[in-house]
Each structure stands twice: as structure tokens, then as C-alpha cells.
Design a protein around this motif. Sequence first.
Motif, PDB file in Angstrom:
ATOM      1  N   ARG A  52       3.734  -7.735   8.129  1.00  0.00           N
ATOM      2  CA  ARG A  52       2.917  -6.578   8.717  1.00  0.00           C
ATOM      3  C   ARG A  52       1.156  -6.666   8.729  1.00  0.00           C
ATOM      4  NH1 ARG A  52       2.373  -0.648   6.745  1.00  0.00           N
ATOM      5  NH2 ARG A  52       0.407  -0.864   7.295  1.00  0.00           N
ATOM      6  N   VAL A  53       1.050  -5.929   9.963  1.00  0.00           N
ATOM      7  CA  VAL A  53      -0.738  -6.113  10.429  1.00  0.00           C
ATOM      8  C   VAL A  53      -1.414  -5.556   8.670  1.00  0.00           C
ATOM      9  CG1 VAL A  53      -2.783  -4.457  11.563  1.00  0.00           C
ATOM     10  CG2 VAL A  53      -0.457  -5.448  12.921  1.00  0.00           C
ATOM     11  N   PRO A  54      -2.562  -6.261   8.190  1.00  0.00           N
ATOM     12  CA  PRO A  54      -2.947  -6.009   6.426  1.00  0.00           C
ATOM     13  C   PRO A  54      -3.098  -4.790   7.005  1.00  0.00           C
ATOM     14  CG  PRO A  54      -3.380  -8.279   7.771  1.00  0.00           C
ATOM     15  CD  PRO A  54      -2.859  -7.658   8.636  1.00  0.00           C
ATOM     16  N   GLU A 118       7.981 -16.314  20.124  1.00  0.00           N
ATOM     17  CA  GLU A 118       7.753 -15.086  20.147  1.00  0.00           C
ATOM     18  C   GLU A 118       7.997 -14.266  18.389  1.00  0.00           C
ATOM     19  OE1 GLU A 118      12.114 -13.726  20.950  1.00  0.00           O
ATOM     20  OE2 GLU A 118      11.762 -13.993  23.039  1.00  0.00           O
ATOM     21  N   GLN A 119       7.424 -15.267  17.355  1.00  0.00           N
ATOM     22  CA  GLN A 119       7.055 -14.704  16.339  1.00  0.00           C
ATOM     23  C   GLN A 119       5.671 -13.424  16.211  1.00  0.00           C
ATOM     24  OE1 GLN A 119       7.706 -17.745  16.807  1.00  0.00           O
ATOM     25  NE2 GLN A 119       8.662 -19.068  15.339  1.00  0.00           N
ATOM     26  N   PRO A 120       5.063 -13.739  16.841  1.00  0.00           N
ATOM     27  CA  PRO A 120       3.855 -12.040  16.761  1.00  0.00           C
ATOM     28  C   PRO A 120       4.847 -11.424  16.877  1.00  0.00           C
ATOM     29  CG  PRO A 120       2.841 -14.230  17.897  1.00  0.00           C
ATOM     30  CD  PRO A 120       4.715 -14.084  17.317  1.00  0.00           C
ATOM     31  N   ALA A 121       6.230 -10.710  17.814  1.00  0.00           N
ATOM     32  CA  ALA A 121       7.009 -10.180  18.497  1.00  0.00           C
ATOM     33  C   ALA A 121       7.090  -9.599  17.044  1.00  0.00           C
ATOM     34  CB  ALA A 121       8.069  -9.763  19.172  1.00  0.00           C
ATOM     35  N   THR A 122       7.909 -10.420  16.198  1.00  0.00           N
ATOM     36  CA  THR A 122       8.273  -9.307  14.942  1.00  0.00           C
ATOM     37  C   THR A 122       7.384  -9.042  13.757  1.00  0.00           C
ATOM     38  OG1 THR A 122       7.297 -11.817  13.330  1.00  0.00           O
ATOM     39  CG2 THR A 122       9.998 -11.403  14.194  1.00  0.00           C
ATOM     40  N   LEU A 123       5.723  -9.180  14.392  1.00  0.00           N
ATOM     41  CA  LEU A 123       4.687  -8.434  12.721  1.00  0.00           C
ATOM     42  C   LEU A 123       5.290  -6.477  13.250  1.00  0.00           C
ATOM     43  CD1 LEU A 123       1.615 -10.385  13.763  1.00  0.00           C
ATOM     44  CD2 LEU A 123       2.974  -9.662  11.841  1.00  0.00           C
ATOM     45  N   ARG A 124       5.110  -5.697  12.576  1.00  0.00           N
ATOM     46  CA  ARG A 124       4.836  -4.357  12.284  1.00  0.00           C
ATOM     47  C   ARG A 124       3.857  -3.862  12.568  1.00  0.00           C
ATOM     48  NH1 ARG A 124       7.246  -1.925   7.181  1.00  0.00           N
ATOM     49  NH2 ARG A 124       6.573  -4.452   6.861  1.00  0.00           N
ATOM     50  N   THR A 125       3.719  -2.573  13.278  1.00  0.00           N
ATOM     51  CA  THR A 125       1.616  -2.481  12.992  1.00  0.00           C
ATOM     52  C   THR A 125       2.036  -1.492  11.922  1.00  0.00           C
ATOM     53  OG1 THR A 125       2.462  -0.693  14.868  1.00  0.00           O
ATOM     54  CG2 THR A 125       0.932  -3.133  15.220  1.00  0.00           C
ATOM     55  N   GLY A 126       1.055  -1.317  11.455  1.00  0.00           N
ATOM     56  CA  GLY A 126       0.799   0.351  10.815  1.00  0.00           C
ATOM     57  C   GLY A 126       0.948   1.661  11.173  1.00  0.00           C
ATOM     58  N   ALA A 127       0.973   2.073  12.474  1.00  0.00           N
ATOM     59  CA  ALA A 127       0.111   3.123  12.482  1.00  0.00           C
ATOM     60  C   ALA A 127       1.265   3.331  13.577  1.00  0.00           C
ATOM     61  CB  ALA A 127      -1.060   3.009  14.022  1.00  0.00           C
ATOM     62  N   VAL A 128       1.275   5.101  13.546  1.00  0.00           N
ATOM     63  CA  VAL A 128       2.331   5.723  13.866  1.00  0.00           C
ATOM     64  C   VAL A 128       2.426   6.215  15.548  1.00  0.00           C
ATOM     65  CG1 VAL A 128       3.709   7.415  14.014  1.00  0.00           C
ATOM     66  CG2 VAL A 128       2.708   6.938  11.721  1.00  0.00           C
TER      67      VAL A 128
END
Length: 395
Positions: A52-54, A118-128
Amino acid sequence: MSKNRRRRSAALTIMSTALVLTLAGPASALAGSAPTADSAPAASAAHPSGPRVPTPTAHRPVGTASARLVDSSRPDPWRADAPTRELMVTFWYPAKSARGTHPPYVSPELSRALYGLEQPATLRTGAVADARPAAGRHPLILLSPGFGMSRTTLTALGEEFASRGYAVAAVDSTYETSVEFPGGRIESCRACGQEQTDPEFGAKSSRARAADLRFVIDRLTGPGHGGPVRGLSIDASRIGAAGHSIGGAAALEAMREDPRIKAAANLDGSIWIPAGDDTGRPALLFGAGVGSSPESTRNWEDNWKRFTGPRYWVDLPAGGHLSFSDSHWMVDDLHLEEYLPPGYYRESYGSVDSHRALAATRAYLGAFFDRHLLGRPAPLLDRPSPRFPEVRFAK
């Protein structure tokens, strides 16, 4: 002491190639119609696990939304047949609740267009996604990415500012990178390659981006608009701008052109249009030492003399040009170094730890805007700090 470098080759030439994770992708956007704001693609399914994003350093919940904005008052600078300028903007802002869906960093389709992976698409962001904004009027920070780079590469910085209480608008530079519009349409980079043949390219891009930022301010603060995020109130008396690489040059240019912008920060970007000497407003230059050259140093030295307001010049001697973007920690956290050309990692990221580079970027930009938009004490800007031994004061 290392100073800022111009980085034309890495910021523009390398960025415009198709090398994986140069974060230079096609850019683009299509022209639209009258001023409208459309919801972005509904890429808001949360990833239950994975990187996820730090996490931001503050603990306030953050909301996010993206919108298509169309400026019908001017033609697109990169597309002769487009009578209007179409933009995609991501907003981050203080939210009432941390409950909700966390959108992916990018869609798989945009990830392939930008990175070939496609790996960057696996990242989760912290915002809602589409969270209700917190009450109150919020200062605004505008963000502009580097050439060939998506606005998403400033996500960690955007979430940080929002967690500190700011509203943030990151603006894609249409036709300077791959851009995904509502409905899944992806436009590619029409400007890529011109930076190598047109000596006026840097100035043209800086002016176009500055106009984009000014238009976004209009949409967020103008009478009868209110902005695309329902319930988000902007304090028009407290607006700042920051950018990476040529986006940093655009932030300074936007401040020069628009008195509504009270402070601007440039992250390792050449200044293509001489800084104005009449604003008297604060400017921050934050450079990276790797690859610095006499030419790049002269670029900032010449403009440094023109800043008449509060001015700061700090340096990350062990950093690289891309250390100020999400690219650095993304390569590390997703284990993507193997995809890079030989020597590219060292040239672009230096030897500094990616998360330390992000922490320093967040801290110094946060201190700068806290001081000059909110009037808060910011001793970090006054002298070297043992908290960040990686950072040196160049001026």
C-alpha cells in the motif's frame, strides 16, 4: 555540498522513452465541451491485501475523488484540433470518517499504459473513495507531476497533505503522459519526443501547466462552482502549489502569474521561465545531488537571485531525480528493480533509502506550507535537523 541539477536528460529525455518504470508514459487527454466535471472511472474496489501507499504521518482520515474538468476558454496546447483543454484531477482532502473503500493506485489498463506492467495496480491507497469531507474551510495545495509522469506518482504526498488538513488537487498534464478518462478511455503522450527537438519545450510546458493549475483554482473557488467534491470548502486565501521536475517549474510559474497562489515549491525541476522578481512570495527549492552538473546549478543560482520573498534551498545529496516521486518507494516495495535497465536505479534514485526520501519530502514540504499558508512554526526550515541527516541546506 550538492545542489540541484537540471536533469533535462532524466527528467525529459529518459522520461519520454518507453523504459519500464521511468514513469514516463504517454500522456494525454482529449478535448471536451463546455466546463463540466465528470466522475472518474469507478476504479474503487479495495484490495484486501498487498502493498500500500506509505501511511501519512498525521492520523486524520483522508478522502479522495477524481474528476474530469474541461476548460472551454482555451485550446489544448498539444493538440491543434482540440478547441478546449481537458484535464483529469485527483483530489485528496480531510474526511469525516476512515470507513469506506480504498481505490487502487491505478487501474490495470492505465498501469500497462504507463509502465508496461500490472504490478502498480496491486497497490492499495490509504484514502477513502468519495468520503464525506470534514467540516471547515481547507487550505488548498495544487500538485503537478514530472514530464511523462502520471499525477498518481504524487499520491503519497497528496495523502500526506490531506492528513495534515489540506485539500489537494493533483493535475495530470494532458498529452504529456498517459491519462485515463471516464469510461476507460486512455489518451497517450503526444508531446513526448518534442522535448528533444524543441528548445522552447520547457517554457511551453511550464506555461500550459500553470494555466491548468489556475483553471483548477477557478473551478474550486469561483462563484457558483464549489468544485467537483460535494461539501468540500476551500479557503481561497490560502493556496499553494508544488511540483516535481517540470511540474515544479510550473508551480513557480503559476505563482508568478496568479496572486492567489501564496507559496510554491519546486522538487528538482529546472526553471524554464526566469522566476519573476515582483511576487515577494515564498519559494522552496528541494534538489537531489545525484547527477548534478554545473549547468543545473547555474539554472537554480540564476533564478535564486530573483526570488524576493522568503526562499529556501535544501538538497538530498544521496537522492536521485525520481526520489521525490512515488516511483522510488514503488520500485522497492514491489520489487521491480529487475525490470529496470542496467544502472538506471542508481542514476534515477541514488543511494538514499526510498522511504527516508519520502519522509524528508513530506516533512520539508509540510513545514514550508504550514509556515506560509497556516502561519505555524516550522523550525525545520531554519537549520539542519538531526531528524533528517540525509538533507543539507544548500542556501
